[in-house]
Design an enzyme around this catalytic site. Structure first.
Site, PDB file in Angstrom:
ATOM      1  N   GLN A   1      -9.450   4.374 -22.860  1.00  0.00           N
ATOM      2  CA  GLN A   1      -9.028   5.718 -23.260  1.00  0.00           C
ATOM      3  C   GLN A   1      -9.605   6.779 -22.336  1.00  0.00           C
ATOM      4  O   GLN A   1      -8.925   7.735 -21.959  1.00  0.00           O
ATOM      5  CB  GLN A   1      -9.454   6.035 -24.700  1.00  0.00           C
ATOM      6  CG  GLN A   1      -8.692   5.259 -25.744  1.00  0.00           C
ATOM      7  CD  GLN A   1      -7.201   5.404 -25.594  1.00  0.00           C
ATOM      8  OE1 GLN A   1      -6.664   6.490 -25.703  1.00  0.00           O
ATOM      9  NE2 GLN A   1      -6.506   4.313 -25.298  1.00  0.00           N
TER      10      GLN A   1
ATOM     11  N   HIS B   1      -7.830   8.062 -19.145  1.00  0.00           N
ATOM     12  CA  HIS B   1      -6.592   8.859 -19.243  1.00  0.00           C
ATOM     13  C   HIS B   1      -6.783  10.268 -18.710  1.00  0.00           C
ATOM     14  O   HIS B   1      -5.904  10.827 -18.062  1.00  0.00           O
ATOM     15  CB  HIS B   1      -6.139   8.969 -20.698  1.00  0.00           C
ATOM     16  CG  HIS B   1      -5.218   7.871 -21.128  1.00  0.00           C
ATOM     17  ND1 HIS B   1      -3.973   7.715 -20.590  1.00  0.00           N
ATOM     18  CD2 HIS B   1      -5.361   6.881 -22.033  1.00  0.00           C
ATOM     19  CE1 HIS B   1      -3.375   6.677 -21.158  1.00  0.00           C
ATOM     20  NE2 HIS B   1      -4.202   6.145 -22.034  1.00  0.00           N
TER      21      HIS B   1
ATOM     22  N   GLU C   1      -6.793   8.961 -33.160  1.00  0.00           N
ATOM     23  CA  GLU C   1      -5.452   8.509 -32.762  1.00  0.00           C
ATOM     24  C   GLU C   1      -5.382   6.978 -32.814  1.00  0.00           C
ATOM     25  O   GLU C   1      -4.488   6.407 -33.412  1.00  0.00           O
ATOM     26  CB  GLU C   1      -5.193   9.016 -31.332  1.00  0.00           C
ATOM     27  CG  GLU C   1      -3.832   8.636 -30.780  1.00  0.00           C
ATOM     28  CD  GLU C   1      -3.719   8.951 -29.286  1.00  0.00           C
ATOM     29  OE1 GLU C   1      -4.767   9.174 -28.624  1.00  0.00           O
ATOM     30  OE2 GLU C   1      -2.581   8.946 -28.781  1.00  0.00           O
ATOM     31  N   HIS C   2      -6.341   6.319 -32.137  1.00  0.00           N
ATOM     32  CA  HIS C   2      -6.450   4.860 -32.177  1.00  0.00           C
ATOM     33  C   HIS C   2      -7.746   4.497 -32.890  1.00  0.00           C
ATOM     34  O   HIS C   2      -8.793   5.067 -32.594  1.00  0.00           O
ATOM     35  CB  HIS C   2      -6.522   4.265 -30.768  1.00  0.00           C
ATOM     36  CG  HIS C   2      -5.395   4.665 -29.872  1.00  0.00           C
ATOM     37  ND1 HIS C   2      -5.500   5.697 -28.965  1.00  0.00           N
ATOM     38  CD2 HIS C   2      -4.144   4.173 -29.746  1.00  0.00           C
ATOM     39  CE1 HIS C   2      -4.356   5.817 -28.312  1.00  0.00           C
ATOM     40  NE2 HIS C   2      -3.510   4.913 -28.758  1.00  0.00           N
TER      41      HIS C   2
ATOM     42  N   ASP D   1      -0.471  -0.031 -26.382  1.00  0.00           N
ATOM     43  CA  ASP D   1       0.130   0.907 -25.425  1.00  0.00           C
ATOM     44  C   ASP D   1       1.351   0.305 -24.749  1.00  0.00           C
ATOM     45  O   ASP D   1       2.310   1.010 -24.441  1.00  0.00           O
ATOM     46  CB  ASP D   1      -0.879   1.262 -24.317  1.00  0.00           C
ATOM     47  CG  ASP D   1      -1.976   2.183 -24.812  1.00  0.00           C
ATOM     48  OD1 ASP D   1      -1.757   2.862 -25.828  1.00  0.00           O
ATOM     49  OD2 ASP D   1      -3.051   2.217 -24.180  1.00  0.00           O
TER      50      ASP D   1
ATOM     51  N   HIS E   1      23.828  32.705 -61.038  1.00  0.00           N
ATOM     52  CA  HIS E   1      23.562  31.269 -61.142  1.00  0.00           C
ATOM     53  C   HIS E   1      23.939  30.754 -62.536  1.00  0.00           C
ATOM     54  O   HIS E   1      24.557  29.694 -62.672  1.00  0.00           O
ATOM     55  CB  HIS E   1      22.075  30.972 -60.888  1.00  0.00           C
ATOM     56  CG  HIS E   1      21.664  31.000 -59.439  1.00  0.00           C
ATOM     57  ND1 HIS E   1      21.723  32.132 -58.666  1.00  0.00           N
ATOM     58  CD2 HIS E   1      21.192  30.018 -58.622  1.00  0.00           C
ATOM     59  CE1 HIS E   1      21.298  31.852 -57.441  1.00  0.00           C
ATOM     60  NE2 HIS E   1      20.966  30.577 -57.382  1.00  0.00           N
TER      61      HIS E   1
END
Lengths: 434, 434
Positions: free
Chosen positions: B256, B259, B324-325, B358, B417
């Site tokens: 990670q 990235h 996230e993960h 991934d 109505h």
């Protein structure tokens, strides 16, 4: 009421011109809201009290509404109204329970489990507008799907008022099962829910309609918390043929038009005779409406009678409009279900009058407007859950996947991704490997 | 790597301080993007060409990429990469097909049908970033769920480049089944998809990651079209006990960290020994990484080792982080599934290394970041459909509902109505009534 006639291409082009979504430029509102959010971020409850004094002319002692106040409000509401709200609740629950989704776990690859968990949001905030019109039905529509999703805590906020929160709103909150109520409105209320203050807990998602300040604040905090769609003026589109009843059509058009001078009421028909009858009937019924001024302005500005050359063209045009509410007043209405591509809530036949959906049938009345039914959904249980993916691999299964993962990772220039998988198979990291 | 220790309250408070989401103030970017969107709105293709020249230094002849160009690109990609992409596609399809949802129709109230239709969006736009790193895997992840949802037309846009669109991106688009590709990037590309131009058709929803201009443009057109979540830097959280393998953990953290210098890599463990081993191993592995500089900066700034006092506290802390993960490197990992409240994608056990998700396993890699897993979901088939409600009432059923509808409508001050429902039962409107 404005008529649109001609061939379908001309009608579609005229509609597209009318509905050309302009890029809003509310620079002043944007900046004002930004300042309010910053103030709440810095000063918490103190900022909320200051804004209540400024915007609502209320000096707040307590931001929170006590259980006693809620109970007293509930008891003051007429028994018939409580019963009607309870009946509506029962229908809303029985419909929305069918939206519940379930986990899955897939075993089709040897040594691999892949799944999806459906998890409720922990805490949700519901905005309930203040002002003269109190909408208890909207409280039920926003809160009950969250309850069914399994949300642990539902926080309601509504603007303070010198006369107090309307009894019927407190009653609806009690019936729906709201956990806590705070009296704070506007952009400052949205900021409080998104950021949290000493008194008001930070939520995971904010739902509920509001004015331009509320909508702008929701857009600005989007990402910090989840938000529902931004609601526009109410809309109804009615598909009708020569056998439809003009009295019913006119009445249903007016039920939307009375909401708001910006409300849209549209009939698409292949019968000029029916269209003329609807128009005449509509102006007749308009005369005695308490909200005549609002409805009349809406009909003048946004009412449309569209004459199509066939039923197929009627659907083509209506799918382009993508109305919030769609009534199908055609013979054998269910036979046309597959022809509908875009509509928030579809009402089939002459007895599925749209207000039955607003108050009673159990489908949700928080719906996508302004053509957004092309990509948005009614508010539902799915708005109060999130999914989590689950993956399990055995060593053998990873061995099968290893080369593809490493090849693609290196192709993307991400060497550490490749090595993460490969290191599981390097001899020095595996004393037990033969 | 920064260590967080102490009791759980102290750790949570430190994390909350670190992750305090600041209200972004990118006034300059906001204004620049607003201007770009206005230009595209007014001048269409001409504006796109002008921006391509200005921002990408490319004088475009044709905005659209021909099928021939796509086929040539595809043929230039190594056979092994094509095979790996095809294998990944097969897994992505088999996983996402299980997310498909189906219509329901409920008959439990006499004379009433209530249902929900699941309808695909008609046209979707996928943004694929340009620059040096080409991510074919992201093309598959964004496009395939839309295909499975039944989206009729998928438009891909990607920034033009003097060297042309990377072959592997064209190949991934062909494998995924993209219908049309246009070379236009940045805020102007998002504007083109949201508004439509002479060449580029208006879409219903835009998905795909991008830089700050792309993200800001997506936020500005939100409401005109649907958008996916705004992606932040990548994150991994790893739960590990004393028996976990520090080599694997370090490798997964680095996958990670490579990235982006803003990427977050976090271990939560109850074993100081394991934590020390992970840290040592991480710096050892870092030495030989091609993207060492990026990963090192990410680890220094956003890497965290958190020491918890028990497994229960480990989950408490990790659920607050909502990564996230999430890797669960504990004995019998599946036994902890119910303890996970917030995570985009969960990887169970020491062989479910995150990069397998991934590139290969078939779960989606477009996931909620920055703690938004508390309310957002992975990209899925559900992002490319919308629901429509359906209601049918017989006259008898409406007669049963009538009084409750009218009572609630009048309580809300909406007389039209009430009358819409009541007019169906007025003698003068019903010649056939006895």
């Amino acid at each position: 009421m404005k008529w649109l006639t001609g061939n379908t291409a001309e009608i579609l082009s005229a509609l597209s011109e009318e509905n050309k979504l302009t890029l809003e430029d509310n620079q002043q509102v944007e900046e004002q809201v930004q300042k309010i959010i910053q103030q709440v971020n810095e000063n918490g409850d103190q900022a909320l009290r200051a804004y209540s004094k400024k915007f609502d002319q209320v000096e707040l002692q307590d931001l929170s509404i006590s259980q006693e106040t809620i109970d007293i409000g509930y008891q003051r509401v007429e028994k018939g109204v409580i019963e009607a709200l309870e009946a509506a609740k029962e229908n809303i629950v029985s419909y929305h329970e069918k939206q519940k989704q379930y986990d899955f776990m897939d075993t089709e690859r040897p040594g691999v489990l892949r799944g999806q968990l459906v998890l409720p949001l922990a805490r949700v905030g519901v905005y309930v507008p203040g002002g003269t019109a109190a909408y208890p039905s909207s409280v039920l529509m926003n809160v009950l799907p969250a309850k069914i999703a399994g949300v642990e805590e539902i926080i309601m906020i509504t603007p303070p008022s010198v006369t107090g929160i309307p009894d019927v709103i407190l009653a609806a909150a009690k019936i729906a099962g709201v956990d806590k109520i705070f009296q704070v409105g506007g952009a400052q209320g949205i900021a409080a829910l998104a950021l949290g203050t000493e008194t008001i807990p930070k939520v995971d998602k904010i739902v509920g309609p509001g004015n331009i300040y509320v909508a702008t604040a929701k857009k600005q905090v989007f990402g910090l918390v989840g938000i529902d769609m931004i609601a526009g003026p109410s809309e109804i589109g009615i598909l009708a043929d020569k056998d439809a009843n003009p009295v019913y059509i006119a009445a249903d058009l007016l039920s939307q038009a009375e909401h708001d001078t910006l409300a849209r009421a549209i009939v698409v028909t292949d019968s000029v005779t029916l269209a003329e009858q609807v128009e005449k009937e509509l102006y007749r019924q308009l005369e005695t409406l308490p909200r005549k001024k609002i409805a009349e302005k809406a009909i003048e500005d946004h009412g449309r009678i569209i004459i199509a050359s066939s039923v197929a063209e009627m659907f083509l045009i209506m799918n382009k409009i993508a109305p919030e509410h769609l009534e199908v007043q055609l013979n054998d209405p269910i036979s046309y279900l597959h022809d509908i591509k875009n509509a928030g809530s579809i009402f089939l036949g002459e007895y599925a009058s749209e207000p039955v959906g607003d108050y009673f049938s159990g489908t949700n009345h928080v719906l996508p407007t302004s053509g957004t039914a092309k990509f948005y959904s009614p508010l539902g249980v799915y708005d109060f859950v999130k999914y989590s993916q689950v993956t399990y691999y055995t060593k053998d299964a990873l061995a099968q996947a290893k080369d593809a993962v490493a090849l693609l990772a290196r192709k993307e220039g991400l060497e550490a991704h490749a090595r993460a998988v490969e290191c599981r198979f390097a001899r020095e990291n595996n004393e037990t490997m033969s």
